[in-house]
Write a protein that holds these residues in place. Structure first.
Motif, PDB file in Angstrom:
ATOM      1  N   TYR A  94       0.856  -1.176   0.000  1.00  0.00           N
ATOM      2  CA  TYR A  94       0.000   0.000   0.000  1.00  0.00           C
ATOM      3  C   TYR A  94       0.896   1.231   0.000  1.00  0.00           C
ATOM      4  O   TYR A  94       2.067   1.173   0.385  1.00  0.00           O
ATOM      5  CB  TYR A  94      -0.930   0.005   1.218  1.00  0.00           C
ATOM      6  N   ASP A  95       0.360   2.349  -0.498  1.00  0.00           N
ATOM      7  CA  ASP A  95       1.115   3.586  -0.566  1.00  0.00           C
ATOM      8  C   ASP A  95       2.418   3.316  -1.340  1.00  0.00           C
ATOM      9  O   ASP A  95       2.366   2.728  -2.408  1.00  0.00           O
ATOM     10  CB  ASP A  95       1.349   4.124   0.851  1.00  0.00           C
ATOM     11  N   TRP A  96       3.585   3.734  -0.851  1.00  0.00           N
ATOM     12  CA  TRP A  96       4.823   3.531  -1.605  1.00  0.00           C
ATOM     13  C   TRP A  96       5.045   2.055  -1.930  1.00  0.00           C
ATOM     14  O   TRP A  96       5.456   1.711  -3.039  1.00  0.00           O
ATOM     15  CB  TRP A  96       6.022   4.027  -0.808  1.00  0.00           C
ATOM     16  N   GLY A  97       4.802   1.189  -0.969  1.00  0.00           N
ATOM     17  CA  GLY A  97       5.001  -0.235  -1.212  1.00  0.00           C
ATOM     18  C   GLY A  97       4.030  -0.780  -2.239  1.00  0.00           C
ATOM     19  O   GLY A  97       4.380  -1.651  -3.043  1.00  0.00           O
ATOM     20  N   GLY A  98       2.790  -0.275  -2.226  1.00  0.00           N
ATOM     21  CA  GLY A  98       1.835  -0.678  -3.240  1.00  0.00           C
ATOM     22  C   GLY A  98       2.247  -0.210  -4.617  1.00  0.00           C
ATOM     23  O   GLY A  98       2.002  -0.886  -5.629  1.00  0.00           O
ATOM     24  N   ARG A  99       2.884   0.957  -4.678  1.00  0.00           N
ATOM     25  CA  ARG A  99       3.376   1.471  -5.956  1.00  0.00           C
ATOM     26  C   ARG A  99       4.464   0.560  -6.509  1.00  0.00           C
ATOM     27  O   ARG A  99       4.464   0.213  -7.696  1.00  0.00           O
ATOM     28  CB  ARG A  99       3.884   2.898  -5.770  1.00  0.00           C
ATOM     29  N   ALA A 100       5.419   0.187  -5.670  1.00  0.00           N
ATOM     30  CA  ALA A 100       6.478  -0.724  -6.106  1.00  0.00           C
ATOM     31  C   ALA A 100       5.885  -2.039  -6.611  1.00  0.00           C
ATOM     32  O   ALA A 100       6.295  -2.567  -7.654  1.00  0.00           O
ATOM     33  CB  ALA A 100       7.447  -0.985  -4.955  1.00  0.00           C
ATOM     34  N   ALA A 101       4.903  -2.566  -5.872  1.00  0.00           N
ATOM     35  CA  ALA A 101       4.284  -3.836  -6.253  1.00  0.00           C
ATOM     36  C   ALA A 101       3.532  -3.717  -7.576  1.00  0.00           C
ATOM     37  O   ALA A 101       3.616  -4.598  -8.440  1.00  0.00           O
ATOM     38  CB  ALA A 101       3.348  -4.306  -5.146  1.00  0.00           C
ATOM     39  N   CYS A 102       2.798  -2.619  -7.756  1.00  0.00           N
ATOM     40  CA  CYS A 102       2.063  -2.415  -9.011  1.00  0.00           C
ATOM     41  C   CYS A 102       3.014  -2.323 -10.202  1.00  0.00           C
ATOM     42  O   CYS A 102       2.741  -2.869 -11.275  1.00  0.00           O
ATOM     43  CB  CYS A 102       1.216  -1.149  -8.930  1.00  0.00           C
ATOM     44  N   ILE A 103       4.134  -1.622 -10.021  1.00  0.00           N
ATOM     45  CA  ILE A 103       5.071  -1.452 -11.124  1.00  0.00           C
ATOM     46  C   ILE A 103       5.704  -2.778 -11.522  1.00  0.00           C
ATOM     47  O   ILE A 103       5.794  -3.111 -12.712  1.00  0.00           O
ATOM     48  CB  ILE A 103       6.150  -0.415 -10.754  1.00  0.00           C
ATOM     49  N   VAL A 104       6.149  -3.542 -10.546  1.00  0.00           N
ATOM     50  CA  VAL A 104       6.745  -4.838 -10.872  1.00  0.00           C
ATOM     51  C   VAL A 104       5.707  -5.744 -11.526  1.00  0.00           C
ATOM     52  O   VAL A 104       6.002  -6.456 -12.491  1.00  0.00           O
ATOM     53  CB  VAL A 104       7.362  -5.484  -9.624  1.00  0.00           C
ATOM     54  N   ALA A 105       4.474  -5.700 -11.038  1.00  0.00           N
ATOM     55  CA  ALA A 105       3.415  -6.510 -11.647  1.00  0.00           C
ATOM     56  C   ALA A 105       3.143  -6.090 -13.090  1.00  0.00           C
ATOM     57  O   ALA A 105       2.847  -6.932 -13.951  1.00  0.00           O
ATOM     58  CB  ALA A 105       2.139  -6.402 -10.823  1.00  0.00           C
ATOM     59  N   ALA A 106       3.240  -4.788 -13.358  1.00  0.00           N
ATOM     60  CA  ALA A 106       2.957  -4.280 -14.701  1.00  0.00           C
ATOM     61  C   ALA A 106       4.105  -4.542 -15.672  1.00  0.00           C
ATOM     62  O   ALA A 106       3.874  -4.966 -16.818  1.00  0.00           O
ATOM     63  CB  ALA A 106       2.656  -2.784 -14.642  1.00  0.00           C
ATOM     64  N   LEU A 107       5.331  -4.299 -15.238  1.00  0.00           N
ATOM     65  CA  LEU A 107       6.477  -4.366 -16.152  1.00  0.00           C
ATOM     66  C   LEU A 107       7.179  -5.722 -16.162  1.00  0.00           C
ATOM     67  O   LEU A 107       7.825  -6.074 -17.159  1.00  0.00           O
ATOM     68  CB  LEU A 107       7.491  -3.275 -15.797  1.00  0.00           C
ATOM     69  N   TRP A 108       7.062  -6.463 -15.080  1.00  0.00           N
ATOM     70  CA  TRP A 108       7.691  -7.786 -14.992  1.00  0.00           C
ATOM     71  C   TRP A 108       6.655  -8.800 -14.495  1.00  0.00           C
ATOM     72  O   TRP A 108       6.820  -9.404 -13.419  1.00  0.00           O
ATOM     73  CB  TRP A 108       8.887  -7.741 -14.046  1.00  0.00           C
TER      74      TRP A 108
END
Length: 301
Positions: free
Chosen positions: A105-119
């Motif tokens: 969630y928040d910053w950590g959710g952002r990191a998770a969303c990006i990895v899910a999207a790009l990798w």
């Protein structure tokens, strides 16, 4: 509160990452990611339960938090979204985690969303706080409705030198205020804040936070080494992995809209659950719901 797992460390090309680990080493991989201004204590009721299920669970301290440290004094103290995602990817590589279920969630959710999207090949499933958490930086300077602008006051404060000095001098008091504003119906929050507050004493906390909130508005340049990731994110990539979005109905910084406007960003299984009586710190305020969402995705085979 369950006993806190021993603190472990691993090194990436940029960081000595402090993290906690739970469960059998051969268990199904799960990575739990905190946001600003929080730390791994947000998952104290979740990580042991996942471990009891047989999962191997990692809960790292993000850059700028707790005992995590940069290994080079000359490295840019970037807080941009690409840096958070690259840290997560590097963490998985260093620990030889080929694929994991991510929750953040928040910053950590952002990191998770990006990895899910790009990798996507690295992600089995995604539990994201507040839906599609990838910043659309190109649109950041477009004014929002007054009520939304009001809730972002702290970000505008960080754009000023006064904000830098204020956060430096009053980091614990400042973050405590955000806890109360963002989770107004969370009765346990004030009593738990003291467990997390020491994480903000990290020597890089202020620099990373200030850069994060300036970069997203194009008021600070990013790390040149991360430009390729930022260019990919500017296209607002869709997330294809199975995903559940958890949104706190009482979130004081980003209350969920009546209509889910994130649906178009998810091309696979996706569901949004709005949680009554829950604010911004979703896993710590609603651990049973968060745990159930993670387990639901773990069971999708």
């Amino acid at each position: 509160m369950p006993p806190i797992a021993p603190l472990l460390y691993m090194r990436t090309s940029m960081l000595d990452v402090a993290y906690e680990a739970h469960g059998p080493t051969d268990g199904e991989p799960v990575i739990l990611l905190h946001g600003f201004p929080y730390d791994p204590r947000g998952y104290d009721a979740i990580a042991p339960a996942l471990a009891a299920r047989g999962c191997r669970v990692w809960v790292p301290y993000l850059r700028g938090y707790g005992p995590t440290r940069f290994i080079n004094e000359q490295v840019m103290r970037s807080g941009q979204q690409a840096a958070l995602a690259k840290d997560l990817l590097d963490f998985m590589d260093a620990l030889c985690i080929p694929q994991a279920t991510l929750a953040g969630y928040d910053w950590g959710g952002r990191a998770a969303c990006i990895v899910a999207a790009l990798w996507p090949e690295r992600v089995h499933g995604l539990v994201t706080g507040d839906g599609y958490n990838i910043q659309d930086i190109a649109q950041s300077l477009k004014p929002r409705l007054p009520a939304d602008e009001h809730r972002l006051w702290y970000q505008f404060y960080f754009h000023t030198q006064r904000g830098v000095e204020g956060l430096t001098a009053n980091r614990r008091e400042f973050c405590e205020l955000l806890w109360s504003l963002w989770s107004p119906s969370w009765a346990e929050g004030p009593g738990l804040y003291g467990q997390t507050a020491p994480s903000f004493d990290n020597p890089d906390f202020v620099d990373v936070v200030i850069h994060s909130y300036r970069h997203r508005f194009m008021y600070a340049p990013g790390d040149p080494a991360l430009e390729a990731i930022e260019q990919a994110l500017a296209l607002q990539p869709t997330i294809a992995v199975p995903s559940i979005s958890l949104c706190g109905a009482d979130d004081g910084v980003g209350p969920p809209p009546v209509e889910d406007d994130d649906t178009e960003h998810f091309s696979g299984f996706y569901r949004r659950d709005v949680l009554p009586g829950v604010g911004h710190n979703i896993p710590q305020e609603a651990p049973h719901v968060t745990l159930a969402a993670i387990c639901e995705l773990l069971d999708r085979r």
